[in-house]
Scaffold this motif. Structure first.
Motif, short mmCIF file in Angstrom:
data_model
loop_
_atom_site.label_atom_id
_atom_site.label_comp_id
_atom_site.label_asym_id
_atom_site.label_seq_id
_atom_site.Cartn_x
_atom_site.Cartn_y
_atom_site.Cartn_z
N ASP A 86 0.85 -1.19 0.00
CA ASP A 86 0.00 0.00 0.00
C ASP A 86 0.89 1.24 0.00
N ALA A 87 0.73 2.09 -1.00
CA ALA A 87 1.62 3.25 -1.16
C ALA A 87 1.62 4.15 0.07
N ARG A 88 0.46 4.43 0.62
CA ARG A 88 0.40 5.34 1.77
C ARG A 88 1.20 4.79 2.95
N ILE A 105 6.26 15.45 -2.69
CA ILE A 105 5.36 14.60 -3.47
C ILE A 105 4.64 15.46 -4.49
N GLY A 106 4.35 14.88 -5.64
CA GLY A 106 3.57 15.58 -6.65
C GLY A 106 2.10 15.27 -6.47
N LYS A 107 1.27 16.27 -6.61
CA LYS A 107 -0.18 16.08 -6.54
C LYS A 107 -0.65 15.48 -7.84
N ARG A 108 -1.53 14.53 -7.73
CA ARG A 108 -2.07 13.93 -8.96
C ARG A 108 -2.92 14.95 -9.69
N GLY A 109 -2.72 15.08 -10.96
CA GLY A 109 -3.46 16.04 -11.77
C GLY A 109 -4.76 15.46 -12.26
N GLY A 119 -4.58 14.21 -3.95
CA GLY A 119 -4.72 12.78 -4.09
C GLY A 119 -4.73 12.13 -2.72
N SER A 120 -5.21 10.91 -2.64
CA SER A 120 -5.33 10.25 -1.34
C SER A 120 -3.97 10.00 -0.71
N VAL A 121 -2.93 9.72 -1.49
CA VAL A 121 -1.60 9.50 -0.93
C VAL A 121 -1.06 10.81 -0.36
N LEU A 125 -0.23 11.48 3.64
CA LEU A 125 1.10 11.84 4.12
C LEU A 125 1.12 13.18 4.85
N ILE A 126 0.33 14.12 4.37
CA ILE A 126 0.24 15.41 5.06
C ILE A 126 -0.27 15.22 6.49
N ARG A 127 -1.26 14.34 6.65
CA ARG A 127 -1.83 14.10 7.97
C ARG A 127 -0.93 13.29 8.89
N HIS A 128 -0.13 12.36 8.34
CA HIS A 128 0.57 11.39 9.19
C HIS A 128 2.09 11.50 9.24
N ALA A 129 2.72 12.12 8.27
CA ALA A 129 4.19 12.20 8.27
C ALA A 129 4.66 13.12 9.39
N LYS A 130 5.76 12.74 10.01
CA LYS A 130 6.31 13.52 11.13
C LYS A 130 7.42 14.45 10.64
N CYS A 131 7.24 14.95 9.43
CA CYS A 131 8.16 15.94 8.87
C CYS A 131 7.31 16.83 7.96
N PRO A 132 7.85 17.99 7.59
CA PRO A 132 7.10 18.83 6.64
C PRO A 132 6.91 18.09 5.31
N VAL A 133 5.76 18.31 4.69
CA VAL A 133 5.44 17.71 3.41
C VAL A 133 5.22 18.83 2.40
#
Length: 138
Positions: A86-88, A105-109, A119-121, A125-133
Motif C-alpha cells: 500500500d503506497a500510503r 510529493i507531486g499532486k495527482r493532476g 490525491g489520497s496519498v 502523508l500530510i496528515r501522518h508524516a512527522k516531517c514537513p510535506v
C-alpha cells in the motif's frame, strides 16, 4: 550535515516534475536526496497479475536507477528505497525509517474536480508524516 530530502517517485510525469522542482529549489545546499517508490501488489493471485507486478517492479527499478544516476551526476548524494504494498503505508514507513527533513510529493493532476482536492496519498502523508510535506501542484 546535509539536508535530507525524500521524494516520492512513481514513474509518472507529475512525480518527475516534482523531483525536478525540488532539485531546483534545494540544489544549492547539496542535499541528500532519497528517492522512494512503491509498487502496489497484484490485484489477485492469478499468474497474469503476478507477471504484470514483476514487470512493473523491474521497470520501476530501472527508472529509479536512471533517475538516481542523473541526480548523483549533477548535484547531490542519492539513496533509493523501493517497497511493495500500500503506497500510503509504505511511504510513511520509509519516512519513519529514513527521517528526512522534508518529504516531497507531486499532486495527482486531473480535471476541475481533481484540481480542488489532493490525491489520497498526498493527503494521507500530510496528515501522518512527522516531517514537513511539500506538495507540488504540477
Amino acid at each position: 550535515m546535509s539536508m535530507k530530502i525524500m521524494v516520492c517517485h512513481d514513474g509518472s510525469e507529475n512525480a518527475q516534475k516534482a523531483l525536478d522542482q525540488a532539485v531546483e529549489l534545494f540544489k544549492a545546499s547539496r542535499p541528500e536526496m532519497i528517492l522512494v517508490s512503491v509498487v502496489e501488489g497484484p490485484a489477485d493471485a492469478s499468474m497474469i497479475n503476478e507477471e504484470l507486478f514483476e514487470q512493473q517492479k523491474s521497470e520501476r527499478h530501472d527508472l529509479l536507477k536512471r533517475v538516481a544516476e542523473r541526480l548523483a551526476g549533477c548535484c547531490c548524494e542519492v539513496d533509493v528505497v523501493m517497497a511493495n504494498g500500500d503506497a500510503r503505508k509504505m511511504l510513511l514507513e520509509a519516512v519513519n525509517q529514513k527521517k528526512p527533513d522534508i518529504l516531497v510529493i507531486g499532486k495527482r493532476g486531473g480535471g476541475v474536480i481533481k484540481e480542488m482536492v489532493l490525491g489520497s496519498v498526498s493527503a494521507y502523508l500530510i496528515r501522518h508524516a512527522k516531517c514537513p510535506v511539500m506538495v507540488f501542484h504540477t
